[in-house]
Design a protein around this motif. Structure first.
Motif, PDB file in Angstrom:
ATOM      1  N   VAL A 239       0.775  -1.091  -0.104  1.00  0.00           N
ATOM      2  CA  VAL A 239       0.204   0.067   0.011  1.00  0.00           C
ATOM      3  C   VAL A 239       0.901   1.342   0.021  1.00  0.00           C
ATOM      4  CG1 VAL A 239      -1.688   1.238   1.423  1.00  0.00           C
ATOM      5  CG2 VAL A 239      -1.925  -1.178   1.158  1.00  0.00           C
ATOM      6  N   ALA A 240       2.181   1.218   0.679  1.00  0.00           N
ATOM      7  CA  ALA A 240       2.943   2.527   0.598  1.00  0.00           C
ATOM      8  C   ALA A 240       3.506   2.627  -0.807  1.00  0.00           C
ATOM      9  CB  ALA A 240       3.925   2.196   1.639  1.00  0.00           C
ATOM     10  N   HIS A 241       3.665   1.663  -1.334  1.00  0.00           N
ATOM     11  CA  HIS A 241       4.211   1.987  -2.837  1.00  0.00           C
ATOM     12  C   HIS A 241       2.877   2.459  -3.624  1.00  0.00           C
ATOM     13  CE1 HIS A 241       5.784  -0.213  -6.676  1.00  0.00           C
ATOM     14  NE2 HIS A 241       5.793   1.152  -6.926  1.00  0.00           N
ATOM     15  N   MET A 242       2.086   1.990  -3.560  1.00  0.00           N
ATOM     16  CA  MET A 242       0.896   2.425  -4.336  1.00  0.00           C
ATOM     17  C   MET A 242       0.793   3.884  -3.888  1.00  0.00           C
ATOM     18  SD  MET A 242      -2.532   3.665  -4.003  1.00  0.00           S
ATOM     19  CE  MET A 242      -3.369   3.121  -2.606  1.00  0.00           C
ATOM     20  N   ARG A 243       0.555   4.564  -2.557  1.00  0.00           N
ATOM     21  CA  ARG A 243       0.526   5.880  -2.025  1.00  0.00           C
ATOM     22  C   ARG A 243       1.672   6.653  -2.689  1.00  0.00           C
ATOM     23  NH1 ARG A 243      -1.063   5.031   4.276  1.00  0.00           N
ATOM     24  NH2 ARG A 243      -3.209   4.151   3.940  1.00  0.00           N
ATOM     25  N   ASP A 244       2.900   6.268  -2.592  1.00  0.00           N
ATOM     26  CA  ASP A 244       3.946   7.096  -3.256  1.00  0.00           C
ATOM     27  C   ASP A 244       3.760   7.214  -4.681  1.00  0.00           C
ATOM     28  OD1 ASP A 244       5.168   7.340  -0.911  1.00  0.00           O
ATOM     29  OD2 ASP A 244       6.985   6.124  -1.627  1.00  0.00           O
TER      30      ASP A 244
ATOM     31  N   MET B 210       0.813   7.059  -6.427  1.00  0.00           N
ATOM     32  CA  MET B 210      -0.354   7.943  -6.806  1.00  0.00           C
ATOM     33  C   MET B 210      -0.144   9.486  -6.355  1.00  0.00           C
ATOM     34  SD  MET B 210      -2.207   6.001  -8.649  1.00  0.00           S
ATOM     35  CE  MET B 210      -0.622   5.307  -9.488  1.00  0.00           C
ATOM     36  N   ASP B 211       0.668   9.604  -5.377  1.00  0.00           N
ATOM     37  CA  ASP B 211       0.876  10.984  -4.892  1.00  0.00           C
ATOM     38  C   ASP B 211       2.021  11.512  -5.784  1.00  0.00           C
ATOM     39  OD1 ASP B 211      -0.672  10.657  -2.685  1.00  0.00           O
ATOM     40  OD2 ASP B 211       1.131  10.629  -1.351  1.00  0.00           O
ATOM     41  N   GLY B 212       2.513  10.929  -6.701  1.00  0.00           N
ATOM     42  CA  GLY B 212       3.549  11.536  -7.540  1.00  0.00           C
ATOM     43  C   GLY B 212       3.190  11.504  -9.022  1.00  0.00           C
TER      44      GLY B 212
ATOM     45  N   LEU C  70      -9.816  14.468  -9.370  1.00  0.00           N
ATOM     46  CA  LEU C  70      -9.388  15.340  -8.218  1.00  0.00           C
ATOM     47  C   LEU C  70      -8.335  14.843  -7.257  1.00  0.00           C
ATOM     48  CD1 LEU C  70     -13.030  16.706  -7.112  1.00  0.00           C
ATOM     49  CD2 LEU C  70     -11.195  17.764  -8.432  1.00  0.00           C
ATOM     50  N   CYS C  71      -8.672  13.396  -6.800  1.00  0.00           N
ATOM     51  CA  CYS C  71      -7.583  12.864  -5.993  1.00  0.00           C
ATOM     52  C   CYS C  71      -7.787  11.382  -6.179  1.00  0.00           C
ATOM     53  CB  CYS C  71      -7.756  13.342  -4.489  1.00  0.00           C
ATOM     54  SG  CYS C  71      -9.304  13.023  -3.814  1.00  0.00           S
ATOM     55  N   PHE C  72      -6.886  10.793  -5.223  1.00  0.00           N
ATOM     56  CA  PHE C  72      -7.038   9.110  -5.292  1.00  0.00           C
ATOM     57  C   PHE C  72      -7.255   9.047  -3.686  1.00  0.00           C
ATOM     58  CE2 PHE C  72      -3.977   9.556  -8.594  1.00  0.00           C
ATOM     59  CZ  PHE C  72      -4.458   8.685  -9.606  1.00  0.00           C
ATOM     60  N   TYR C  73      -8.043   7.999  -3.464  1.00  0.00           N
ATOM     61  CA  TYR C  73      -8.297   7.424  -2.092  1.00  0.00           C
ATOM     62  C   TYR C  73      -7.822   6.206  -1.937  1.00  0.00           C
ATOM     63  CZ  TYR C  73     -11.293  11.419  -1.010  1.00  0.00           C
ATOM     64  OH  TYR C  73     -11.776  12.635  -0.548  1.00  0.00           O
TER      65      TYR C  73
ATOM     66  N   ALA D  70      -9.856  18.624  -1.825  1.00  0.00           N
ATOM     67  CA  ALA D  70      -9.743  17.167  -2.185  1.00  0.00           C
ATOM     68  C   ALA D  70      -8.229  16.681  -1.765  1.00  0.00           C
ATOM     69  CB  ALA D  70      -9.932  17.317  -3.948  1.00  0.00           C
ATOM     70  N   ASP D  71      -7.518  17.483  -2.055  1.00  0.00           N
ATOM     71  CA  ASP D  71      -6.045  17.028  -1.717  1.00  0.00           C
ATOM     72  C   ASP D  71      -5.913  16.961  -0.078  1.00  0.00           C
ATOM     73  OD1 ASP D  71      -5.164  17.245  -4.261  1.00  0.00           O
ATOM     74  OD2 ASP D  71      -4.190  19.250  -3.942  1.00  0.00           O
ATOM     75  N   GLU D  72      -6.589  17.853   0.620  1.00  0.00           N
ATOM     76  CA  GLU D  72      -6.548  17.873   2.105  1.00  0.00           C
ATOM     77  C   GLU D  72      -7.435  16.628   2.551  1.00  0.00           C
ATOM     78  OE1 GLU D  72      -6.914  21.635   3.754  1.00  0.00           O
ATOM     79  OE2 GLU D  72      -5.274  22.629   2.662  1.00  0.00           O
ATOM     80  N   SER D  73      -8.326  16.144   1.789  1.00  0.00           N
ATOM     81  CA  SER D  73      -9.178  15.123   2.353  1.00  0.00           C
ATOM     82  C   SER D  73      -8.278  13.835   2.282  1.00  0.00           C
ATOM     83  CB  SER D  73     -10.461  14.920   1.760  1.00  0.00           C
ATOM     84  OG  SER D  73     -10.345  14.498   0.240  1.00  0.00           O
ATOM     85  N   VAL D  74      -7.345  13.665   1.469  1.00  0.00           N
ATOM     86  CA  VAL D  74      -6.609  12.511   1.497  1.00  0.00           C
ATOM     87  C   VAL D  74      -5.829  11.988   2.679  1.00  0.00           C
ATOM     88  CG1 VAL D  74      -4.999  11.278  -0.143  1.00  0.00           C
ATOM     89  CG2 VAL D  74      -6.362  12.707  -1.175  1.00  0.00           C
ATOM     90  N   PRO D  75      -4.950  12.746   3.353  1.00  0.00           N
ATOM     91  CA  PRO D  75      -4.438  12.054   4.477  1.00  0.00           C
ATOM     92  C   PRO D  75      -5.454  11.671   5.502  1.00  0.00           C
ATOM     93  CG  PRO D  75      -3.673  14.286   4.233  1.00  0.00           C
ATOM     94  CD  PRO D  75      -4.567  14.099   3.015  1.00  0.00           C
TER      95      PRO D  75
END
Ligand code: GTR
Length: 348
Positions: free
Chosen positions: A131-136, A138-140, A158-161, A278-283
């Motif tokens: 999951v950490a790889h996916m987050r990195d 998708m954040d990049g 807008l963003c990934f969840y 949207a960005d701030e809702s991700v964390p």
């Protein structure tokens, strides 16, 4: 209805499509269209479609985003969440969003696969190490590329969840090797990529809306399905399918998309507010997701479900190589795969 937006890959038309009846689709489409564009006398309200219930992490993140939007716009912008599939199944709400009938929609990657081939890439089996790889990724840059690829299709990504790792569950037996899946009738999302995945593993893929899976399991229409812990738990699928096998074959994210038509009617300042919120809702979502995943796993295990590790994950990886060959066709797709793989070096 949804078939009209299939642009590539094998058509799903020859699979049973037991989704909403045509009447239900039209009714839900109409009500959504009537709702869209309504605004509070003081401002604009975005209607958001979400299939999960209002206490699910994605729904709660959307509510948090709504709170942020209202704050940043001094109440001029707001969001109304239609959770629990009130506006229909994802495939249908997504289509309505592409033509502006719904303002925003939280969907899994699966229903986007037939709209934009680039969305297949993060959905490739075993592309992410964890999951950490996916987050990195998708954040990049890879994530930004996938979001941008939706614009020609009438959608603003807008963003990934998060959606954790998907594993197989069924009513018959533990899956320890691909051979255990032989002939199993397994529900998949309406996505040709998932159809190919099951076929390569020896199963019999059955595309079906999520809302019909529980009944189909109980009635024996299907033998199993695949999903993350929260969906397996929330849909009560664990009550009907007692074997959950940790194949962890897909770690695809979810997306929040906005109708491009609606987006283009906003001022640049309003667009910034929507994107920032949207960005701030991700964390926030990720924190809730991690808790929900642990809680769901605990509840499922406590209910007596037989959970097993697979004997050799590499055997599954090897079997699905044809899926990679089928879905990595263009240099741009290959580049995206390479970028994601490079980022995986940081993840054991
Ligand atoms: C879930 C996802 C849903 C839906 C579902 C499915 O994990 O959150 O949006 O796509 O999977 O399998 O249909």
């Amino acid at each position: 209805m949804g078939d009209s937006i299939i642009k590539r890959g094998r058509s799903l038309a020859h699979f049973p499509q037991p989704g909403l009846s045509r009447r239900q689709m039209i009714a839900s489409g109409l009500s959504a269209m009537l709702l869209a564009g309504c605004s509070k006398s003081s401002g604009t309200t975005f209607r958001v479609a979400e299939f999960h219930p209002s206490n699910y992490p994605t729904s709660m993140a959307i509510s948090e985003m709504g709170r942020l939007i209202e704050g940043y716009s001094d109440g001029k912008l707001s969001m109304k969440l239609y959770a629990g599939g009130q506006l229909g199944e994802e495939r249908d709400t997504l289509e309505m969003t592409t033509f502006g009938g719904i303002d925003m929609n939280r969907v899994s990657l699966g229903p986007l696969n037939s709209i934009e081939p680039m969305t297949n890439i993060p959905g490739l089996p075993f592309i992410f190490k964890n999951v950490a790889h996916m987050r990195d990724a998708m954040d990049g840059a890879p994530g930004r590329q996938v979001l941008r690829s939706l614009e020609p299709h009438g959608l603003i990504g807008l963003c990934f969840y998060d959606s954790g790792a998907r594993s197989f569950y069924n009513t018959k037996r533990p899956i320890r090797t691909p051979e255990d899946m032989k002939g199993m009738k397994l529900r998949v999302q309406n996505s040709d990529l998932f159809v190919s995945l099951i076929q390569e593993l020896g199963g019999n893929p059955t595309p079906m809306p999520l809302g019909e899976v529980y009944q189909a399991l109980v009635q024996g229409v299907i033998d199993g399905a695949e999903n993350n812990w929260p969906s397996y738990f929330e849909g009560r699928h664990f009550e009907a399918a007692k074997y959950y096998s940790l194949t962890q074959h897909v770690i695809a994210p979810e997306l929040l998309v906005m109708s491009r038509q609606r987006w283009e009617k906003l001022s640049a300042t309003e667009q910034d507010i929507v994107q920032k919120s949207a960005d701030e809702s991700v964390p926030y979502m990720r924190k809730l997701w991690d808790i929900k995943t642990l809680d769901a796993e605990k509840a499922v295990r406590a209910s007596g479900v037989e959970v097993n590790e697979v004997d050799d994950q590499q055997a599954f990886v090897d079997r699905v190589q044809p899926v990679w060959r089928e879905y990595i066709k263009t240099p741009a797709e290959q580049k995206l795969v390479d970028e994601i793989a490079e980022m995986g070096a940081d993840h054991a």
